[in-house]
Design a protein around this motif. Structure first.
Motif, mmCIF file in Angstrom:
data_model
loop_
_atom_site.group_PDB
_atom_site.id
_atom_site.type_symbol
_atom_site.label_atom_id
_atom_site.label_comp_id
_atom_site.label_asym_id
_atom_site.label_seq_id
_atom_site.Cartn_x
_atom_site.Cartn_y
_atom_site.Cartn_z
ATOM 1 N N ALA A 14 -7.836 -32.065 -46.791
ATOM 2 C CA ALA A 14 -6.815 -31.040 -46.527
ATOM 3 C C ALA A 14 -6.558 -30.193 -47.775
ATOM 4 O O ALA A 14 -6.665 -28.962 -47.747
ATOM 5 C CB ALA A 14 -5.526 -31.711 -46.037
ATOM 6 N N ASP A 33 -3.528 -34.440 -57.986
ATOM 7 C CA ASP A 33 -4.085 -35.542 -57.183
ATOM 8 C C ASP A 33 -4.269 -36.771 -58.053
ATOM 9 O O ASP A 33 -4.724 -36.670 -59.189
ATOM 10 C CB ASP A 33 -5.434 -35.137 -56.571
ATOM 11 N N ASP A 34 -3.932 -37.931 -57.460
ATOM 12 C CA ASP A 34 -4.024 -39.166 -58.249
ATOM 13 C C ASP A 34 -5.274 -39.989 -57.917
ATOM 14 O O ASP A 34 -5.371 -41.150 -58.322
ATOM 15 C CB ASP A 34 -2.747 -40.004 -58.045
ATOM 16 N N LYS A 36 -6.493 -41.592 -55.372
ATOM 17 C CA LYS A 36 -6.340 -42.895 -54.715
ATOM 18 C C LYS A 36 -7.693 -43.305 -54.110
ATOM 19 O O LYS A 36 -8.256 -42.556 -53.297
ATOM 20 C CB LYS A 36 -5.293 -42.705 -53.610
ATOM 21 N N SER A 41 -9.731 -39.606 -46.802
ATOM 22 C CA SER A 41 -10.931 -38.791 -47.035
ATOM 23 C C SER A 41 -11.984 -39.534 -47.854
ATOM 24 O O SER A 41 -13.169 -39.226 -47.741
ATOM 25 C CB SER A 41 -10.570 -37.500 -47.772
ATOM 26 N N ARG A 42 -11.552 -40.474 -48.680
ATOM 27 C CA ARG A 42 -12.536 -41.189 -49.503
ATOM 28 C C ARG A 42 -13.181 -42.352 -48.745
ATOM 29 O O ARG A 42 -14.209 -42.861 -49.154
ATOM 30 C CB ARG A 42 -11.889 -41.665 -50.811
ATOM 31 N N ILE A 47 -17.904 -37.924 -39.841
ATOM 32 C CA ILE A 47 -18.584 -37.549 -38.591
ATOM 33 C C ILE A 47 -17.880 -36.373 -37.932
ATOM 34 O O ILE A 47 -16.647 -36.316 -37.892
ATOM 35 C CB ILE A 47 -18.557 -38.736 -37.588
ATOM 36 N N PHE A 166 2.055 -37.358 -58.452
ATOM 37 C CA PHE A 166 3.183 -36.422 -58.337
ATOM 38 C C PHE A 166 4.461 -37.226 -58.089
ATOM 39 O O PHE A 166 4.477 -38.149 -57.270
ATOM 40 C CB PHE A 166 2.913 -35.463 -57.172
ATOM 41 N N GLY A 313 -5.533 -36.396 -38.618
ATOM 42 C CA GLY A 313 -5.875 -37.533 -37.749
ATOM 43 C C GLY A 313 -7.300 -38.011 -37.920
ATOM 44 O O GLY A 313 -7.757 -38.253 -39.034
ATOM 45 N N THR A 314 -8.018 -38.103 -36.801
ATOM 46 C CA THR A 314 -9.391 -38.622 -36.842
ATOM 47 C C THR A 314 -10.412 -37.507 -37.059
ATOM 48 O O THR A 314 -11.599 -37.757 -37.087
ATOM 49 C CB THR A 314 -9.743 -39.325 -35.504
ATOM 50 N N CYS A 317 -12.676 -33.594 -40.896
ATOM 51 C CA CYS A 317 -13.831 -32.799 -41.348
ATOM 52 C C CYS A 317 -14.060 -31.555 -40.498
ATOM 53 O O CYS A 317 -14.494 -30.525 -41.010
ATOM 54 C CB CYS A 317 -15.091 -33.654 -41.342
HETATM 55 C C1 LIG Z 1 -11.747 -45.481 -41.573
HETATM 56 C C2 LIG Z 1 -11.621 -44.000 -41.325
HETATM 57 C C3 LIG Z 1 -12.691 -43.315 -40.789
HETATM 58 C C4 LIG Z 1 -12.592 -41.939 -40.568
HETATM 59 N N1 LIG Z 1 -13.699 -41.276 -40.112
HETATM 60 C C5 LIG Z 1 -13.641 -39.940 -39.952
HETATM 61 C C6 LIG Z 1 -14.777 -39.220 -39.551
HETATM 62 O O1 LIG Z 1 -15.860 -39.784 -39.372
HETATM 63 N N2 LIG Z 1 -14.666 -37.861 -39.391
HETATM 64 C C7 LIG Z 1 -13.505 -37.199 -39.624
HETATM 65 O O2 LIG Z 1 -13.460 -35.976 -39.474
HETATM 66 N N3 LIG Z 1 -12.387 -37.865 -40.002
HETATM 67 C C8 LIG Z 1 -12.440 -39.205 -40.164
HETATM 68 N N4 LIG Z 1 -11.331 -39.885 -40.547
HETATM 69 C C9 LIG Z 1 -10.079 -39.148 -40.679
HETATM 70 C C10 LIG Z 1 -10.039 -38.386 -41.982
HETATM 71 O O3 LIG Z 1 -10.317 -39.288 -43.010
HETATM 72 C C11 LIG Z 1 -8.680 -37.718 -42.174
HETATM 73 O O4 LIG Z 1 -8.436 -36.822 -41.117
HETATM 74 C C12 LIG Z 1 -8.629 -36.935 -43.468
HETATM 75 O O5 LIG Z 1 -9.282 -37.610 -44.494
HETATM 76 C C13 LIG Z 1 -7.206 -36.644 -43.892
HETATM 77 O O6 LIG Z 1 -7.280 -35.929 -45.074
HETATM 78 P P1 LIG Z 1 -6.004 -35.560 -45.925
HETATM 79 O O7 LIG Z 1 -6.497 -34.722 -47.035
HETATM 80 O O8 LIG Z 1 -4.941 -35.046 -45.030
HETATM 81 O O9 LIG Z 1 -5.437 -36.958 -46.475
HETATM 82 P P2 LIG Z 1 -6.051 -37.949 -47.571
HETATM 83 O O10 LIG Z 1 -7.502 -38.038 -47.446
HETATM 84 O O11 LIG Z 1 -5.275 -39.216 -47.451
HETATM 85 O O12 LIG Z 1 -5.746 -37.266 -48.966
HETATM 86 C C14 LIG Z 1 -4.491 -37.320 -49.578
HETATM 87 C C15 LIG Z 1 -4.707 -37.131 -51.059
HETATM 88 O O13 LIG Z 1 -3.427 -37.061 -51.683
HETATM 89 C C16 LIG Z 1 -3.440 -37.840 -52.866
HETATM 90 N N5 LIG Z 1 -2.068 -38.258 -53.093
HETATM 91 C C17 LIG Z 1 -1.237 -38.928 -52.260
HETATM 92 N N6 LIG Z 1 -0.028 -39.085 -52.832
HETATM 93 C C18 LIG Z 1 -0.088 -38.496 -54.049
HETATM 94 C C19 LIG Z 1 0.836 -38.316 -55.128
HETATM 95 N N7 LIG Z 1 2.110 -38.763 -55.060
HETATM 96 N N8 LIG Z 1 0.422 -37.681 -56.242
HETATM 97 C C20 LIG Z 1 -0.834 -37.197 -56.341
HETATM 98 N N9 LIG Z 1 -1.758 -37.333 -55.339
HETATM 99 C C21 LIG Z 1 -1.372 -37.969 -54.224
HETATM 100 C C22 LIG Z 1 -4.414 -38.978 -52.579
HETATM 101 O O14 LIG Z 1 -4.967 -39.492 -53.766
HETATM 102 C C23 LIG Z 1 -5.465 -38.264 -51.737
HETATM 103 O O15 LIG Z 1 -6.472 -37.729 -52.554
HETATM 104 C C24 LIG Z 1 -11.397 -41.259 -40.823
HETATM 105 C C25 LIG Z 1 -10.331 -41.954 -41.380
HETATM 106 C C26 LIG Z 1 -10.433 -43.320 -41.623
HETATM 107 C C27 LIG Z 1 -9.285 -44.043 -42.257
#
Ligand SMILES: Cc1cc2nc3c(=O)[nH]c(=O)nc-3n(C[C@H](O)[C@H](O)[C@H](O)COP(=O)(O)OP(=O)(O)OC[C@H]3O[C@@H](n4cnc5c(N)ncnc54)[C@H](O)[C@@H]3O)c2cc1C
Length: 352
Positions: A14, A33-34, A36, A41-42, A47, A166, A313-314, A317
């Motif tokens: 995101a 970003d910390d 984690k 996403s990590r 997919i 943060f 959510g799921t 990507c």
């Molecule tokens: C097991 C699993 C399989 C998945 N498979 C798929 C897939 O195949 N295809 C797909 O499209 N989606 C998949 N998803 C869903 C997808 O991972 C998420 O929709 C997406 O990663 C969400 O991204 P995000 O950036 O919102 O959150 P996150 O990836 O959680 O990123 C949040 C970021 O904020 C940082 N952060 C949080 N708090 C702080 C703070 N206080 N200070 C500084 N940094 C902070 C964290 O370090 C992290 O880098 C899967 C999820 C899981 C758990």
């Protein structure tokens, strides 16, 4: 005092995509970003599946979001000199006769679409248990494990990254902007995944987080670039291992991997594979989902200098590029936010 247009909290998919589109428009952005290690996403497989459910229904907005994601990732691939999106066949093994018949019924009515096909022959016979056959789905994967660190390095090189946790207690909110230590900005936008669930400004959001556990496995002899899916999904990795997942658990104690889910995943692996495998890793992360499974984008109604880009959510990507570009257009004052994704739906709940 460092002055930027936007502070973005989080560099998952995101925060990565939102900072990309904002920077493309010439806005000055600072991402905090910390890193984690078990953020969604990590841990995700990356997919992109065009269809969902037992009826192989096209995913929400797929015809718009996939071409957009494809061109965005292609542009970033060229910039970062890595391959981000790979279109792949998803070899969809039917787990039951009922599901095969549902697919056959669709085919017989001429309802197979551009996203699915009937295979000419059954592949992987030596490796997979597939008594009810398989269908082909035209999907893709996003190489998050290469993309996120490469983009992070670019942000760092350009002085646009702060690698730290943060702390909300240090945020000062003014009518015209925010201040965080020595940094001031027009707005702060939370892209911090499940951390938003603990953010008092967004306590009205009804998160429905679910935890996913994943195994990293080796399957001697099985070489493919396809995604293989039954009740567990295998995604080939660059190092020759497979990502094997994942579980969906709504009622969980913490974010750590568990033996219970490892047993469940291994049971599903035994139902899929005819051959032995080795488990070489086990990870867990929580998917940031809202109760209506739609993204949460927009501004706090009382403090519009505070924004959010979350709830992918799921489908992080496929959704992130399109939704980040849309939010950028909103921030630039060019369009109105799509009501389906507007976070205000949570703040307006219960109002007549
Ligand atoms: C097991 C699993 C399989 C998945 N498979 C798929 C897939 O195949 N295809 C797909 O499209 N989606 C998949 N998803 C869903 C997808 O991972 C998420 O929709 C997406 O990663 C969400 O991204 P995000 O950036 O919102 O959150 P996150 O990836 O959680 O990123 C949040 C970021 O904020 C940082 N952060 C949080 N708090 C702080 C703070 N206080 N200070 C500084 N940094 C902070 C964290 O370090 C992290 O880098 C899967 C999820 C899981 C758990």
């Amino acid at each position: 005092m460092k002055q930027v247009d936007y502070i973005i909290i989080g560099q998952g998919i995101a925060g990565t995509m939102l900072s990309w589109f904002l920077r493309q428009r010439g806005y000055k952005v600072l991402v905090i970003d910390d890193a984690k290690f078990n953020s969604a996403s990590r841990v995700a497989a990356g997919i992109i599946n065009p269809v969902s459910g037992r009826r192989f229904e096209p995913a929400w907005l797929y015809d718009e979001i996939f071409p957009f994601a494809k061109s965005t990732y292609a542009e970033l691939s060229a910039l970062l000199n890595i391959n981000i999106l790979t279109e792949r066949q998803l070899w969809n093994v039917f787990p039951s006769l009922q599901l095969k018949e549902a697919f056959d019924a669709k085919v017989s009515k001429g309802l197979t679409d551009k996203y699915t096909a009937v295979p000419e022959s059954l592949q992987y016979e030596a490796y997979l248990q597939q008594p009810f056959g398989a269908a082909i789905i035209f999907g893709a994967t996003v190489n998050l494990r290469a993309f996120l660190p490469a983009y992070r390095a670019l942000l760092a090189a350009e002085g646009a990254l702060l690698e730290e946790t943060f702390d909300l207690n240090k945020l000062v909110i003014n009518p015209s902007g925010v201040q965080y230590g020595e940094i001031s900005a027009q707005k702060i936008i939370f892209c911090d995944g499940m951390a938003t669930a603990r953010n008092p400004y967004f306590e009205k959001i009804k998160f429905l987080p679910n935890k996913g556990e994943v195994l990293q496995i080796k399957v001697p002899g099985l070489e493919t670039s396809d995604i293989i899916k039954k009740s567990i999904t295998l995604v080939p990795q660059e190092d020759g291992t497979f990502w094997a997942g994942s579980s969906f658990v709504w009622d969980y104690v913490d974010e750590q991997p568990t033996w219970v889910q490892r047993d469940h995943l291994e049971e599903k692996l035994r139902q899929l594979l005819k051959v032995p495998y080795d488990v070489v890793g086990h990870l867990a992360a929580v998917r940031p989902s809202g109760n209506d499974r739609r993204p949460m984008i927009g501004f706090h109604p009382e403090f519009p200098v505070i924004g959010i880009f979350n709830g992918l959510g799921t489908k992080g990507c496929s959704l992130a590029p399109f939704m980040a570009a849309h939010f950028t257009d909103v921030l630039a004052g060019e369009v109105k936010l799509m009501p389906e994704v507007d976070v205000n739906r949570y703040f307006n709940m219960g109002r007549g």
